[in-house]
Write an enzyme that holds these catalytic residues in place. Structure first.
Site, PDB file in Angstrom:
ATOM      1  N   HIS A 126      -6.824  -7.702   2.827  1.00  0.00           N
ATOM      2  CA  HIS A 126      -6.805  -6.605   2.072  1.00  0.00           C
ATOM      3  C   HIS A 126      -6.960  -5.799   3.138  1.00  0.00           C
ATOM      4  O   HIS A 126      -6.302  -4.415   2.732  1.00  0.00           O
ATOM      5  CB  HIS A 126      -6.155  -6.563   0.836  1.00  0.00           C
ATOM      6  CG  HIS A 126      -7.419  -5.764   0.008  1.00  0.00           C
ATOM      7  ND1 HIS A 126      -7.787  -6.765  -0.118  1.00  0.00           N
ATOM      8  CD2 HIS A 126      -7.885  -4.965   0.314  1.00  0.00           C
ATOM      9  CE1 HIS A 126      -9.230  -6.069  -1.050  1.00  0.00           C
ATOM     10  NE2 HIS A 126      -8.448  -5.350  -1.004  1.00  0.00           N
TER      11      HIS A 126
HETATM   12  C1  UD1 Z   1      -7.089  -0.638  -3.572  1.00  0.00           C
HETATM   13  C2  UD1 Z   1      -8.831   0.029  -3.330  1.00  0.00           C
HETATM   14  C3  UD1 Z   1     -10.027  -0.699  -3.157  1.00  0.00           C
HETATM   15  C4  UD1 Z   1      -8.893  -2.383  -3.985  1.00  0.00           C
HETATM   16  C5  UD1 Z   1      -7.930  -2.773  -4.002  1.00  0.00           C
HETATM   17  C6  UD1 Z   1      -7.436  -4.196  -4.342  1.00  0.00           C
HETATM   18  C7  UD1 Z   1      -9.296   2.626  -2.506  1.00  0.00           C
HETATM   19  C8  UD1 Z   1      -9.111   3.204  -2.311  1.00  0.00           C
HETATM   20  N1  UD1 Z   1      -8.699   1.553  -2.382  1.00  0.00           N
HETATM   21  O1  UD1 Z   1      -6.725  -0.718  -1.898  1.00  0.00           O
HETATM   22  O2  UD1 Z   1     -11.128  -1.175  -3.501  1.00  0.00           O
HETATM   23  O3  UD1 Z   1      -9.652  -3.819  -3.467  1.00  0.00           O
HETATM   24  O4  UD1 Z   1      -7.314  -1.604  -4.450  1.00  0.00           O
HETATM   25  O5  UD1 Z   1      -6.259  -4.106  -4.725  1.00  0.00           O
HETATM   26  O6  UD1 Z   1      -8.890   2.517  -3.748  1.00  0.00           O
HETATM   27  N2  UD1 Z   1       0.486  -1.083  -3.545  1.00  0.00           N
HETATM   28  C9  UD1 Z   1       1.729  -1.450  -3.325  1.00  0.00           C
HETATM   29  N3  UD1 Z   1       2.111  -2.055  -4.780  1.00  0.00           N
HETATM   30  C10 UD1 Z   1       1.341  -2.137  -5.676  1.00  0.00           C
HETATM   31  C11 UD1 Z   1      -0.196  -1.447  -4.917  1.00  0.00           C
HETATM   32  C12 UD1 Z   1       0.172  -0.589  -4.009  1.00  0.00           C
HETATM   33  O7  UD1 Z   1       3.240  -1.986  -2.905  1.00  0.00           O
HETATM   34  O8  UD1 Z   1       0.691  -2.066  -7.332  1.00  0.00           O
HETATM   35  C13 UD1 Z   1       0.852  -0.399  -1.531  1.00  0.00           C
HETATM   36  C14 UD1 Z   1       1.046   0.773  -1.278  1.00  0.00           C
HETATM   37  O9  UD1 Z   1       2.080   1.075  -1.764  1.00  0.00           O
HETATM   38  C15 UD1 Z   1      -0.029   0.964  -0.199  1.00  0.00           C
HETATM   39  C16 UD1 Z   1      -0.984  -0.364  -0.046  1.00  0.00           C
HETATM   40  O10 UD1 Z   1      -1.063  -1.381  -0.835  1.00  0.00           O
HETATM   41  O11 UD1 Z   1       1.266   0.705   1.295  1.00  0.00           O
HETATM   42  C17 UD1 Z   1      -2.808  -0.348  -0.242  1.00  0.00           C
HETATM   43  O12 UD1 Z   1      -2.572   0.174  -2.075  1.00  0.00           O
HETATM   44  P1  UD1 Z   1      -3.589   1.440  -2.625  1.00  0.00           P
HETATM   45  O13 UD1 Z   1      -4.161   1.319  -3.346  1.00  0.00           O
HETATM   46  O14 UD1 Z   1      -3.376   1.932  -1.605  1.00  0.00           O
HETATM   47  O15 UD1 Z   1      -4.952   0.523  -2.045  1.00  0.00           O
HETATM   48  P2  UD1 Z   1      -5.955  -0.572  -1.799  1.00  0.00           P
HETATM   49  O16 UD1 Z   1      -5.432  -1.111  -0.313  1.00  0.00           O
HETATM   50  O17 UD1 Z   1      -4.564  -1.729  -2.868  1.00  0.00           O
END
Ligand code: UD1
Length: 367
Positions: free
Chosen positions: A210
């Site tokens: 990821h």
């Molecule tokens: C976050 C953490 C990372 C951790 C990871 C585990 C930061 C900077 N990064 O990264 O350290 O390893 O979580 O999962 O805080 N999204 C969904 N549904 C959700 C959550 C997110 O669809 O429930 C999508 C968001 O819209 C976004 C992407 O996933 O497009 C990334 O989500 P985000 O929370 O920004 O960071 P992660 O890559 O999950």
């Protein structure tokens, strides 16, 4: 009695906070020493990224949800800070306890300190040295304003000392993520995919990806997955796909009979798979720690790690992010030459109790 805010936001926070809550509840019998409120920032909001973990890990319903949702790093940081500041202004707290290195960790630490609320950071002091990762910035900022550091390793202690942190602020307590792992190991749950694919112990590989460096560039992601398929000796690959990766992968047309892309799994199902797997290929940090404790070979697709003990002591190896590194690593795995590893100091299941004991001692200091 002290009032403590416990902050969670994203998936890897939930397994770190659970043992602290359970230890507080144990310590509060017979006298309530700590009053806590659990605050969910809402950074992760899908049921399979959040709610499932509350149920499986017996975490109580949060007292507040800041519902920040998706956004850029700055949007999420700002939204969380505004939400948490409002809460503190309405009802203040004696301590803000944050865990890990996600955006929620940093945002709440800043909001708290600006309102003169001291901050405790569980997993303080770890560093990858890679400032292109948002998590590294989160670690640096959080630790620069933390008052109480609860650390997982001697390397973390040294990093803090190098930054001028005073010895009396550093508490080497071990790893709460491992508390959760050891407590739940006897209750791991066989996922449906086990029977559907007729999986057998040590005859499949688990894959998770990821990090932006691996998944944001389409051609690179495809090449990585192609290399893994090509060199995995006909074993099935089980790939629970993170929402970030799902958005990108859906357009790539990647498909192979041995590649099984599934929804993100619950904690108990995912670790059932990891424990029995031939190996894990990942770019996560937490999984390298869990694989180390379960003695499962782990290949990390990153150039660096903030968890060096998973390499010096554990079963983890850094492959870097060049897809060409997959082949030699797989050859080593299949010739049964992967290192066995040992378990780092204080990763023993008692870290939550150590943290709460220290918090309770500070209660007495308050009185
Ligand atoms: C976050 C953490 C990372 C951790 C990871 C585990 C930061 C900077 N990064 O990264 O350290 O390893 O979580 O999962 O805080 N999204 C969904 N549904 C959700 C959550 C997110 O669809 O429930 C999508 C968001 O819209 C976004 C992407 O996933 O497009 C990334 O989500 P985000 O929370 O920004 O960071 P992660 O890559 O999950």
């Amino acid at each position: 009695m002290i009032k403590i805010d416990l902050i969670v936001g994203a998936r890897p926070n939930f397994m770190k906070i659970a043992p602290i809550i359970h230890a507080i509840e144990r310590a509060n019998i017979p006298n309530q020493l700590i009053e806590y409120r659990l605050i969910h920032t809402g950074q992760h909001y899908d049921a399979n990224m959040s709610e499932t973990f509350f149920q499986q890990l017996e975490i109580p319903k949060p007292a507040f949800n800041l519902n920040v949702g998706s956004g850029t790093q700055a949007e999420q940081t700002a939204g969380i800070m505004i939400g948490y500041e409002k809460l503190l202004l309405t009802d203040n707290s004696d301590l803000c306890l944050v865990v890990g290195d996600v955006t929620s960790t940093m945002a709440c630490a800043i909001a708290a300190r600006k309102l003169l609320v001291p901050v405790a950071h569980v997993e303080g002091g770890i560093r990858s040295g890679d400032e292109t990762m948002p998590e590294e910035i989160n670690r640096m900022v959080t630790d620069s304003i933390t008052n109480y550091f609860f650390t997982t390793s001697e390397v973390a202690n040294q990093n803090l000392r190098k930054n001028g942190v005073k010895e009396e602020s550093i508490f080497f307590v071990g790893n709460t993520m491992i508390d959760t792992l050891l407590k739940n190991r006897p209750r791991f749950l066989k996922p449906e995919i086990w029977d559907e694919l007729n999986l057998k112990e040590k005859e499949y590989i688990v894959l998770t990806l990821h990090r932006p460096a691996n998944v944001d560039e389409e051609a690179k992601l495809k090449e990585l997955i192609d290399e893994i398929i090509a060199h995995s000796h006909n074993l099935p690959l089980i790939f629970p796909v993170h929402p970030r990766t799902a958005k990108i992968i859906s357009g790539l047309g990647i498909s192979h009979p041995r590649l099984h892309m599934v929804e993100p799994m619950g904690y108990l199902e995912f670790n059932y798979l990891v424990e029995r797997s031939k190996a894990v290929i990942t770019d996560s940090g937490g999984i390298t720690e869990e694989a180390t404790v379960m003695g499962v070979p782990c290949m990390t697709l990153r150039e660096n790690t903030e968890r060096p003990e998973t390499i010096t002591m554990g079963t983890n190896e850094l492959l870097g992010i060049d897809p060409k590194a997959i082949k030699p690593a797989m050859e080593k795995l299949f010739s049964e030459k992967w290192k066995k590893g040992s378990i780092p100091e204080k990763w023993d299941g008692n870290t939550g109790d150590r943290i709460v004991k220290i918090l309770c001692e500070s209660v007495h200091a308050y009185q």
